[in-house]
Design an enzyme around this catalytic site. Sequence first.
Site, short mmCIF file in Angstrom:
data_model
loop_
_atom_site.label_atom_id
_atom_site.label_comp_id
_atom_site.label_asym_id
_atom_site.label_seq_id
_atom_site.Cartn_x
_atom_site.Cartn_y
_atom_site.Cartn_z
N ASP A 142 67.95 41.53 8.64
CA ASP A 142 68.61 41.88 9.89
C ASP A 142 70.03 41.33 9.91
O ASP A 142 70.35 40.35 9.23
CB ASP A 142 67.84 41.32 11.09
CG ASP A 142 66.45 41.93 11.22
OD1 ASP A 142 66.24 43.03 10.67
OD2 ASP A 142 65.58 41.30 11.84
N LYS A 143 70.88 41.93 10.73
CA LYS A 143 72.30 41.55 10.80
C LYS A 143 72.48 40.04 10.93
O LYS A 143 73.33 39.45 10.26
CB LYS A 143 72.96 42.27 11.97
CG LYS A 143 74.40 41.85 12.22
CD LYS A 143 74.96 42.51 13.46
CE LYS A 143 76.38 42.01 13.74
NZ LYS A 143 76.95 42.58 14.97
#
Length: 327
Positions: A142-143
């Site tokens: 995830d970011k």
Amino acid sequence: MTDNVESVELDAIVPESFYGKRLDQALAELFPDYSRSRIKDWILAGNVSVNDVNVSKPREKLVGGESVAINAQIEVHGSHQAQDIELDIVYEDDDILVINKPRDLVVHPGAGNADGTILNALLNHVPDIATVPRAGIVHRLDKDTTGLMVVAKTIPAQTHLVEQLQAREISREYEAVVYGTMVAGGMVDQPIGRHPTKRTSMAIRETGKLATTHYRVMEKFRAHTHLRLKLETGRTHQIRVHMSYLKHPLVGDPLYGGRPKLPKRAGPDMVHMLRTFNRQALHAAQLELAHPISGEWMGWQAPLPDDMVELLAVLKQDTEEHGVDWE
């Protein structure tokens, strides 16, 4: 940029032991560096010949002894630009590279992130990676999750890494900080699927895909726990969803944890830390796999990033000052 193509020319003699095998199955075994789905597409596109005759039926049966050939082209997609973005490279050879991803860096371009991603950085660092599906990215973080990712630099490496992932042969371990004091480790074995109403979120769903997360306690604090987690599967947001399911969401996770939960008698350092820690406290700390070409078992570790180190220091100080809440 315009799309370019790269030629693929392969040939082989079908072993007698392949009698009765389907063409797509036989080619997948003869040319294991290419996925079965890619080989099937080549057959359907008329890029495969048997005894110098083009065959477009994947189910065509072989008897053994045939001469088979593939003459195909792989598109080099130019829709994504190479960008000079620094990568923290932990390991690199001719086939793979392992990077330590920082927070705030998206892995793949998408809605709201047309560029400035790891994929753009990879196209700059390894221009030939444009011929590999998704620029060699075989799994994502995830970011705002930090830590280790492996990237394939060639199609054969990508094919074999994907096979390892699907067979659950790649070992991935994470560190996380969650709300609440957990007294023991355990396992979450709950299927995960798209949330029925929140389309950007995942949820525990009976119709979802199998998802298994193992966890153990590394350190207990007054109102938080430092965990080590190991994935058997790699579903989107898996650790975040599973910890939320246990009522121990990750610190800093607005999607699955809600607003920061302040323990009783929290001092100013604790209040400030919990209110300003604006990403999920999750780090991919260890990665182990068989090298996709040599087969050598390899492993890497990435130390906790500074923000998680600071978070743990504040939690330890708070625990020393107030003791432990077991409620």
